[in-house]
Scaffold this active site. Structure first.
Site, mmCIF file in Angstrom:
data_model
loop_
_atom_site.group_PDB
_atom_site.id
_atom_site.type_symbol
_atom_site.label_atom_id
_atom_site.label_comp_id
_atom_site.label_asym_id
_atom_site.label_seq_id
_atom_site.Cartn_x
_atom_site.Cartn_y
_atom_site.Cartn_z
ATOM 1 N N ASP A 17 0.814 -1.213 0.000
ATOM 2 C CA ASP A 17 0.000 0.000 0.000
ATOM 3 C C ASP A 17 0.848 1.263 0.000
ATOM 4 O O ASP A 17 0.607 2.186 -0.794
ATOM 5 C CB ASP A 17 -0.938 0.008 1.206
ATOM 6 C CG ASP A 17 -2.060 -1.013 1.072
ATOM 7 O OD1 ASP A 17 -2.033 -1.793 0.113
ATOM 8 O OD2 ASP A 17 -2.953 -1.030 1.935
ATOM 9 N N ARG A 97 0.701 6.287 17.124
ATOM 10 C CA ARG A 97 0.496 7.235 16.023
ATOM 11 C C ARG A 97 1.056 8.632 16.289
ATOM 12 O O ARG A 97 1.648 9.237 15.384
ATOM 13 C CB ARG A 97 -0.990 7.310 15.657
ATOM 14 C CG ARG A 97 -1.599 6.017 15.151
ATOM 15 C CD ARG A 97 -0.645 5.200 14.342
ATOM 16 N NE ARG A 97 -1.288 4.071 13.667
ATOM 17 C CZ ARG A 97 -0.656 2.968 13.323
ATOM 18 N NH1 ARG A 97 0.625 2.815 13.638
ATOM 19 N NH2 ARG A 97 -1.280 2.008 12.696
ATOM 20 N N ASP A 126 -6.863 6.087 12.514
ATOM 21 C CA ASP A 126 -5.473 6.516 12.374
ATOM 22 C C ASP A 126 -5.323 7.808 11.592
ATOM 23 O O ASP A 126 -4.442 8.619 11.879
ATOM 24 C CB ASP A 126 -4.632 5.411 11.733
ATOM 25 C CG ASP A 126 -4.296 4.297 12.712
ATOM 26 O OD1 ASP A 126 -4.390 4.541 13.926
ATOM 27 O OD2 ASP A 126 -3.933 3.201 12.262
ATOM 28 N N SER A 180 -5.912 -7.888 8.477
ATOM 29 C CA SER A 180 -4.800 -6.939 8.483
ATOM 30 C C SER A 180 -4.200 -6.872 9.878
ATOM 31 O O SER A 180 -4.881 -7.122 10.876
ATOM 32 C CB SER A 180 -5.272 -5.548 8.051
ATOM 33 O OG SER A 180 -6.161 -5.006 9.006
#
Length: 407
Positions: A17, A97, A126, A180
């Site tokens: 990605d 994050r 996110d 994922s």
């Protein structure tokens, strides 16, 4: 608009990605790209990310080991608060994050970039966490979120784009991934595909960091964790750095199947999602920290911490780590930790981490006060009568009023 962007700092994992995003940024914005890859203890070899970025023509490639910074400056302050979201989630993804975004902003300032970019989708939390952090640290920064701009909204389209642009597609990425994964030193998070139906148990193969509790050792293991001012500093008498300590706790907890969680949570963006979390070291750390606080915190301080904790945890979950209210709460929490020092003994067994003993040179626990035997006379049992009468005065008044009203 695109012509204004000359240089972008991209949060880059080296996966399919973000490799597609790298090519798309160059194609769409005609800009120079700097990649940043954070080593958060995700357990993957990061050199392939460097090689992939080089193959895609990137000259400025940043791969930074941030494990100590992550645990010292983000995980430990959060655990001083005993923070859990919705009662159970230890915020493993959420707390990573702001660290990644901080480095993106710092590098952007260093290299004179016009914008930063991330690979978070338009459905998740996110994107909010990355961007709120960026704006809090640099109010003039621009953020590019390709998933909100491009038309590559399916796995098929992503692979077609990759093949068209000579981006290698690993064999295991050609089909639909079963789920994922996001991983760092604090936890592993799995979601999507086979996990999307909360009415179905998660397959055994989803779990990566913890042993099935039923298959864990038949003998318990005792672990002694030392604390100084609210932070864990040692295991079984061995002083360790923050990242070393969490790594060791992960190993111990994972072996005994500690820290598994199957959760349907409320995302900040408004939907519910189901995730499988594995946080072995963090689970042990939470039990141990609450244990040492139980003998070193005054009742009022401990209860106040418990009152503000849900608000503090929600701020982290929603992306407000760099906010004035989180910093205000942190100051209060850190003040409470001045005497939170000592040792806690934990027993690990078949998926559980149970506190069995705790000691501190600053303990508020008094055997003389609580003993069933005759004490030193510090506590006079007769004093309780007046205390109860005064405490019950309002209840008696309330009950009398209700009786007069016929209730």
């Amino acid at each position: 608009m695109a012509k204004d962007i000359k240089k972008v700092v991209l949060s880059y994992s080296g996966g399919l990605d973000t490799s597609i995003i790298l090519k798309w940024l160059r194609e769409t914005y005609q800009c120079e790209i700097v990649t940043f890859t954070a080593d958060l203890g995700q357990g993957e070899e990061l050199e392939p990310a460097r090689q992939k970025a080089e193959m895609l023509g990137i000259k400025d490639i940043r791969i930074v080991d941030v494990r100590e910074e992550f645990v010292r400056d983000y995980v430990f302050p959060m655990f001083r608060a005993n923070a859990v979201y919705e009662g159970v989630y230890l915020l493993g993804t959420s707390i990573a994050r702001p660290l990644i975004a901080k480095h993106l902003v710092d590098i952007a300032e260093e290299v004179g970039a016009d914008a930063i970019a991330h690979g978070a989708t338009g459905k998740g939390n996110d994107q909010v966490r990355f961007e709120l952090t960026a704006y809090a640290l640099n109010p003039s920064i621009r953020v590019i979120a390709p998933w909100r701009e491009w038309d590559l909204q399916s796995r098929t389209k992503l692979i077609e784009y990759a093949e068209k642009n000579q981006i290698p597609v690993p064999r295991d990425k050609r089909g639909e991934a079963p789920f994922s994964v996001d991983a760092n030193l604090l936890h592993t998070s799995s979601e999507g595909k086979v996990l999307e139906d909360p009415g179905q148990p998660a397959p055994d193969y989803v779990y990566q960091r913890t042993t099935d509790p039923e298959q864990a050792p038949d003998q318990p293991e005792i672990v002694i964790i030392g604390f100084e001012k609210g932070d864990a500093v040692s295991i079984n008498g061995e002083t360790l750095s923050p990242a070393e300590l969490l790594t060791k706790l992960n190993e111990l907890g994972g072996r005994h199947g500690v820290g598994r969680l199957d959760l349907v949570e409320n995302r900040f963006v408004g939907m519910k999602s189901r995730g499988i979390y594995e946080t072995p070291g963090g689970t042990i750390l939470l039990v141990a920290h609450r244990g040492i606080e139980s003998i070193t915190l005054d009742r009022g301080a401990a209860h106040l911490k418990d009152e503000i904790m849900p608000r503090y945890a929600e701020l982290i979950y929603n992306g407000f780590w760099y906010s004035p209210e989180r910093e205000m709460l942190q100051a209060l929490i850190d003040k409470s930790q001045e005497f939170v020092s000592g040792e806690v003994t934990i027993k690990l067994y078949k998926g559980s981490a149970n506190l069995v003993a705790r000691t501190s040179p600053y303990s508020l626990y008094s055997e003389d006060l609580v003993t069933f035997e005759e004490g030193s006379g510090t506590y006079d049992h007769h004093d309780a009568e007046g205390f109860i009468k005064l405490s019950g005065l309002r209840l008696k008044t309330w009950a009398a009023r209700n009786k007069r009203a016929g209730r």
